[in-house]
Design an enzyme around this catalytic site. Structure first.
Site, PDB file in Angstrom:
ATOM      1  N   LYS A 126       0.802  -1.097   0.015  1.00 10.83           N
ATOM      2  CA  LYS A 126       0.037   0.099   0.079  1.00 10.83           C
ATOM      3  C   LYS A 126       0.905   1.285  -0.092  1.00 10.83           C
ATOM      4  O   LYS A 126       1.194   1.713   0.810  1.00 10.83           O
ATOM      5  CB  LYS A 126      -0.939  -0.018   1.168  1.00 10.83           C
ATOM      6  CG  LYS A 126      -1.883   1.060   0.927  1.00 10.83           C
ATOM      7  CD  LYS A 126      -2.829   1.045   2.320  1.00 10.83           C
ATOM      8  CE  LYS A 126      -3.999   2.066   2.184  1.00 10.83           C
ATOM      9  NZ  LYS A 126      -3.431   3.397   2.701  1.00 10.83           N
ATOM     10  N   VAL A 127       1.177   1.690  -1.205  1.00 13.38           N
ATOM     11  CA  VAL A 127       2.306   2.879  -1.165  1.00 13.38           C
ATOM     12  C   VAL A 127       1.716   4.213  -0.823  1.00 13.38           C
ATOM     13  O   VAL A 127       0.456   4.423  -1.155  1.00 13.38           O
ATOM     14  CB  VAL A 127       2.269   2.980  -2.712  1.00 13.38           C
ATOM     15  CG1 VAL A 127       3.440   4.196  -2.689  1.00 13.38           C
ATOM     16  CG2 VAL A 127       3.091   1.719  -3.465  1.00 13.38           C
TER      17      VAL A 127
END
Length: 563
Positions: A126-127
């Site tokens: 989850k950037v």
């Protein structure tokens, strides 16, 4: 299907529980007032964020207070009109495909329930950045939009040419496509568990909101996480994107078979060097609905499982004032429970009355807490203060180092603190005699003073209600051993304000001898200054201290009898 239903039920119960726990015991009038204050503050923060590119609070604090605002509105059944949402500034440009957003599941069990019955699952980091839409027509990039409210966003197309990671031209299946992804700050070997978020999202937002071109063409990267109406196979999507210059999707998309594999990936990405900042893991099923059905808040085919936070925002439920052995009043905040790492935190000690007054924190406020050394919760700051401030200090007697040597209702806390102090190894070393043990003994025998337990015999202890045979034997053994402790240990148990550096000076002394010392004699001891010397003289002359010293002599405690 069964797994989907179970996950829905878990999410529903979680939401209901959150709302219930978040509804303060206020009148509707006061709740409305607090809503207006918080909504106004969020607008101020949004204005700084969008108009100036400045983040005045951390993302974690903002997100928590935004959810608090929603919860308060639900508490009085108020709609969401005018609700603020960071990176939710709608803008004027419509997205060709809506951004659905990600539902965040709280723990491994919830993720496991969500995955049950689903097939062809993939995991991605989850950037942590800013969500955007890229629109390609006839092979050319024609639009770059901020996520906004999911339906409309800001037109950032003029910024795209200054970002080397975004291809201006593509071909093949991508020639006429809509891509959704995360614009992020590039990092070299970023380890999330050590470095944290480094305010990466705000830095990207600031760059995009700043007037003029992007300052560094190579500072930002793009992670494409959605290609609506693209190939169903995520592996094929990744290959096509990679060939077009979007390199990260294929490299950082991993097929997963079960919850254990997901958990291992999440743990690995949390601790290993990455080229971007992350705040969790995303699990998505390969098959997605047609793009025309995508709506904000309705992306059931993908969820997020965030990393354990290094800090949390907690609601103060109550402010407690506790009295220690020396009469010092400490302030403890009772919190609505939050999870920090592997700890559930319900209380945090903030120190003295003066420190509490400096913090200016009362019930209803929100505070940011983290874990200090050895996992001890600490308060870092007050992030939101309610309008109604109850800063009254409870009426108490003036506690000092010579108060509460005898039991009374006003002295309950300091009296038990004195007894607990005696149990410590450097004092009387009463192993197994804890604070709860002292409370029970005092409740059942009604101690007159701090040494009344010396009058308990073996039979009395064995007959006490709520005390097992084994426990009574332990107490008798420890109490008997204490009588053999040296004089200096009993002096400390009595509460003499003597610095550790002077302990050895009293090893061969006795009480009657010390009673004749004046201030200059005390001040000659190591570590004893003029103020401490005066305290020691006063201590030796205090009537309750004199009375207890006489009692210890009657009990044949070393150093207290007539020499």
């Amino acid at each position: 299907m069964k797994g989907t239903v179970l996950a829905f039920i878990v999410a529903l119960l979680s939401t209901m529980s959150t709302v219930s726990a978040s509804c303060p015991a206020w009148t509707d009038v006061r709740t409305q007032k607090e809503i207006e204050r918080l909504a106004h503050q969020l607008v101020i923060w949004d204005d700084a964020y969008y108009q100036q590119g400045k983040s005045l609070v951390s993302d974690a604090v903002y997100d928590d207070l935004k959810e608090t605002l929603s919860a308060w509105r639900r508490c009085i059944k108020q709609g969401k009109e005018a609700e603020s949402a960071r990176m939710g500034w709608a803008g004027n440009s419509s997205h060709p495909v809506a951004h659905t957003g990600l539902k965040k599941l709280p723990d491994k069990r919830a993720v496991e329930l969500w995955t049950a019955g689903r097939q062809n699952l993939w995991a991605q980091p989850k950037v942590d950045g800013v969500a955007i839409t890229l629109v390609y027509q006839h092979g050319r990039l024609v639009k770059m939009l901020s996520r906004g409210d999911g339906i409309k966003g800001e037109d950032w197309t003029h910024k795209a040419a200054g970002i080397a990671a975004i291809p201006p031209q593509v071909s093949g299946p991508l020639a006429n496509s809509v891509l959704q992804g995360e614009l992020f700050l590039k990092r070299d070997g970023h380890i999330q568990s050590k470095a944290g978020g480094v305010n990466a999202r705000s830095k990207v937002a600031g760059e995009m909101l700043r007037t003029g071109a992007v300052s560094d063409r190579n500072a930002l990267g793009i992670f494409i996480w959605a290609w609506p109406d693209g190939p169903e196979s995520l592996a094929e999507k990744g290959r096509i994107l990679r060939d077009a210059g979007f390199l990260l999707t294929s490299e950082w998309s991993k097929p997963v078979a079960d919850i254990d594999e997901i958990a291992r990936l999440r743990e690995g990405w949390f601790h290993q060097p990455l080229p971007f900042v992350t705040d969790g893991i995303v699990i998505r099923q390969e098959r997605e609905p047609e793009a025309k059905f995508w709506q904000p808040g309705h992306g059931e085919w993908a969820i997020a499982w965030k990393y354990p936070p290094a800090e949390q925002v907690a609601v103060v439920r109550n402010v407690e004032f506790t009295v220690g052995r020396t009469g010092k009043v400490s302030v403890v905040l009772e919190l609505e429970e939050v999870q920090l790492d592997d700890k559930r935190v319900r209380r945090v000690n903030i120190g003295s009355l003066k420190r509490w007054q400096e913090w200016d924190v009362v019930a209803g406020d929100k505070v940011k807490i983290s874990l200090a050394g050895q996992g001890i919760p600490r308060m870092d700051e007050v992030v939101w203060r309610v309008s109604q401030r109850d800063t009254a200090i409870p009426e108490r007697v003036a506690f000092t180092p010579v108060t509460c040597l005898y039991a009374s209702s006003e002295c309950a806390e300091q009296f038990i603190a004195r007894l607990t102090w005696m149990s410590q190894k450097p004092v009387l070393d009463l192993a197994g005699v804890s604070q709860s043990t002292w409370r029970h003994l005092h409740m059942t025998t009604r101690f007159q003073h701090i040494f009344s337990w010396l009058e308990l015999n073996k039979m009395t202890l064995s007959d006490l209600p709520g005390v097992s045979v084994k426990k009574s034997e332990l107490l008798w053994h420890q109490f008997s051993l204490s009588r053999k402790q040296p004089f200096i240990r009993w002096v400390l148990a009595l509460g003499m304000p003597l610095p550790r550096s002077a302990h050895d000076s009293l090893k061969n002394k006795h009480w009657q001898q010390l009673g004749g010392w004046d201030q200059s004699r005390w001040q000659a001891l190591p570590g004893v200054g003029a103020k401490r010397a005066r305290q020691l003289v006063d201590f030796m002359k205090h009537p309750q201290v004199v009375g207890l010293a006489t009692f210890l002599g009657q009990q044949s405690i070393p150093g207290f009898g007539h020499q």
